[in-house]
Design an enzyme around this catalytic site. Structure first.
Site, PDB file in Angstrom:
ATOM      1  N   THR A 130      -5.556   8.218   7.399  1.00 61.33           N
ATOM      2  CA  THR A 130      -5.809   6.897   6.798  1.00 61.33           C
ATOM      3  C   THR A 130      -6.921   6.596   6.554  1.00 61.33           C
ATOM      4  O   THR A 130      -7.959   6.743   7.244  1.00 61.33           O
ATOM      5  CB  THR A 130      -4.676   5.767   7.101  1.00 61.33           C
ATOM      6  OG1 THR A 130      -4.658   4.582   6.019  1.00 61.33           O
ATOM      7  CG2 THR A 130      -5.255   5.258   8.153  1.00 61.33           C
ATOM      8  N   GLY A 131      -7.239   5.722   5.361  1.00 57.99           N
ATOM      9  CA  GLY A 131      -8.831   5.342   5.310  1.00 57.99           C
ATOM     10  C   GLY A 131      -9.357   5.618   3.813  1.00 57.99           C
ATOM     11  O   GLY A 131      -8.420   5.887   2.745  1.00 57.99           O
ATOM     12  N   SER A 161       0.767  -1.068   0.191  1.00 54.68           N
ATOM     13  CA  SER A 161       0.067  -0.116   0.098  1.00 54.68           C
ATOM     14  C   SER A 161       0.862   1.300   0.074  1.00 54.68           C
ATOM     15  O   SER A 161       0.289   2.186   0.184  1.00 54.68           O
ATOM     16  CB  SER A 161      -0.903  -0.025   1.257  1.00 54.68           C
ATOM     17  OG  SER A 161      -0.324  -0.421   2.155  1.00 54.68           O
ATOM     18  N   ARG A 219      -6.593   8.803 -10.268  1.00 53.93           N
ATOM     19  CA  ARG A 219      -7.379   9.380  -9.121  1.00 53.93           C
ATOM     20  C   ARG A 219      -6.004   9.537  -8.074  1.00 53.93           C
ATOM     21  O   ARG A 219      -5.156   9.085  -8.057  1.00 53.93           O
ATOM     22  CB  ARG A 219      -7.788   7.994  -8.567  1.00 53.93           C
ATOM     23  CG  ARG A 219      -8.863   8.146  -7.262  1.00 53.93           C
ATOM     24  CD  ARG A 219      -7.778   7.532  -5.975  1.00 53.93           C
ATOM     25  NE  ARG A 219      -8.591   7.621  -4.767  1.00 53.93           N
ATOM     26  CZ  ARG A 219      -7.916   7.622  -3.608  1.00 53.93           C
ATOM     27  NH1 ARG A 219      -6.793   7.308  -3.438  1.00 53.93           N
ATOM     28  NH2 ARG A 219      -8.838   7.695  -2.477  1.00 53.93           N
ATOM     29  N   THR A 275      -2.080   3.311   4.474  1.00 55.21           N
ATOM     30  CA  THR A 275      -1.111   4.366   4.342  1.00 55.21           C
ATOM     31  C   THR A 275      -0.338   4.641   5.166  1.00 55.21           C
ATOM     32  O   THR A 275      -0.815   4.452   6.547  1.00 55.21           O
ATOM     33  CB  THR A 275      -2.105   5.703   3.918  1.00 55.21           C
ATOM     34  OG1 THR A 275      -2.772   5.561   2.619  1.00 55.21           O
ATOM     35  CG2 THR A 275      -1.202   7.124   4.025  1.00 55.21           C
ATOM     36  N   THR A 313       1.893   7.103   0.274  1.00 51.88           N
ATOM     37  CA  THR A 313       0.897   5.940  -0.155  1.00 51.88           C
ATOM     38  C   THR A 313       0.819   5.619  -1.375  1.00 51.88           C
ATOM     39  O   THR A 313       1.285   6.577  -2.444  1.00 51.88           O
ATOM     40  CB  THR A 313      -0.682   6.285   0.287  1.00 51.88           C
ATOM     41  OG1 THR A 313      -1.559   5.194   0.219  1.00 51.88           O
ATOM     42  CG2 THR A 313      -1.063   7.369  -0.416  1.00 51.88           C
TER      43      THR A 313
HETATM   44  N1  ASP Z   1      -6.147   7.245   2.301  1.00 51.09           N
HETATM   45  C1  ASP Z   1      -5.818   6.742   1.216  1.00 51.09           C
HETATM   46  C2  ASP Z   1      -6.076   7.084  -0.373  1.00 51.09           C
HETATM   47  O1  ASP Z   1      -7.274   7.270  -0.142  1.00 51.09           O
HETATM   48  C3  ASP Z   1      -5.707   5.148   1.130  1.00 51.09           C
HETATM   49  C4  ASP Z   1      -5.124   4.411   2.381  1.00 51.09           C
HETATM   50  O2  ASP Z   1      -5.420   5.170   3.818  1.00 51.09           O
HETATM   51  O3  ASP Z   1      -4.770   3.534   2.446  1.00 51.09           O
HETATM   52  O4  ASP Z   1      -5.648   6.901  -1.136  1.00 51.09           O
END
Ligand code: ASP
Length: 217
Positions: free
Chosen positions: A184-185, A31, A161, A133, A151
């Site tokens: 993160t999320g 990730s 994106r 992330t 990330t």
């Molecule tokens: N926040 C990150 C994203 O939307 C993803 C993650 O936290 O793993 O790119």
């Protein structure tokens, strides 16, 4: 690694950068950095940002072929008049700064993508199994705070994106007098609330970190 830097008397900025670099180089982590899961076209694209005690910041978005996105973000902060570089421009800047070109798609991530392509189902559900992330905040012996976020974004995202992670205020915010937050999320949700800035602003109003995070969420 970040602790080592702090314990040796280093700055919080060096600590968060060097801490993030460990995971960016770890090919097993799917990730972040090298070995990150690709977008739906098979391209690994990285997002990262960094912010220091003065509120200076640097960011790269949608950057390919360079492992240490966090270090390129730091170079943007320190060596350019800008905050954010995207795509080919970010990559070109990285080469000019001496970063080497690398194929970030590992065999394991390529295999996972090929398996995903059979059904091509895109369900942006975020849980501990499909994202991670790296966000780091540190405070050094001078009481100065820095933060970093890096990330490869959501696996199998649409080409182009960009999530919250490289966006100052969304994925990361530092105010040396108040505190800092990193996220993160599901990035789209974090962007909609300018999540990290919101948490710091709620702390400014007197909320504890826990209360600020709960209210933001
Ligand atoms: N926040 C990150 C994203 O939307 C993803 C993650 O936290 O793993 O790119």
């Amino acid at each position: 690694k970040a602790w080592e830097v702090l314990q040796a008397g280093g700055t919080s900025l060096d600590a968060v950068e060097q801490g993030c670099m460990i995971e960016e180089a770890n090919e097993k982590g799917q990730s972040v950095g090298k070995g990150g899961l690709p977008d739906r076209d098979g391209n690994v694209t990285l997002d990262a940002c960094i912010m220091n005690k003065h509120g200076d910041c640097g960011s790269v978005v949608y950057m390919q072929n360079v492992t240490h996105a966090i270090s390129v973000a730091r170079k943007v902060m320190e060596d350019t008049p800008h905050v954010m570089l995207a795509g080919k421009g970010a990559e070109q800047f990285a080469y000019e700064q001496g970063f080497k070109k690398e194929d970030l798609l590992t065999e394991a991530s390529k295999k996972a993508w090929e398996e995903w392509k059979i059904k091509s189902e895109y369900k942006p559900i975020i849980n501990i199994e499909n994202h991670d992330t790296i966000g780091m905040l540190a405070i050094d012996k001078n009481g100065d705070i820095s933060g970093a976020c890096t990330t490869s974004g959501l696996a199998y995202k649409m080409a182009g994106r960009v999530g919250d992670s490289p966006i100052i205020g969304s994925g990361l915010f530092v105010d040396n007098e108040i505190g800092a937050a990193v996220a993160t999320g599901l990035g789209e949700e974090v962007v909609k609330t300018v999540g990290s800035f919101l948490v710091v602003e709620l702390m400014r109003q007197g909320k504890s970190p826990q209360e600020a995070c709960e209210e933001a969420i």
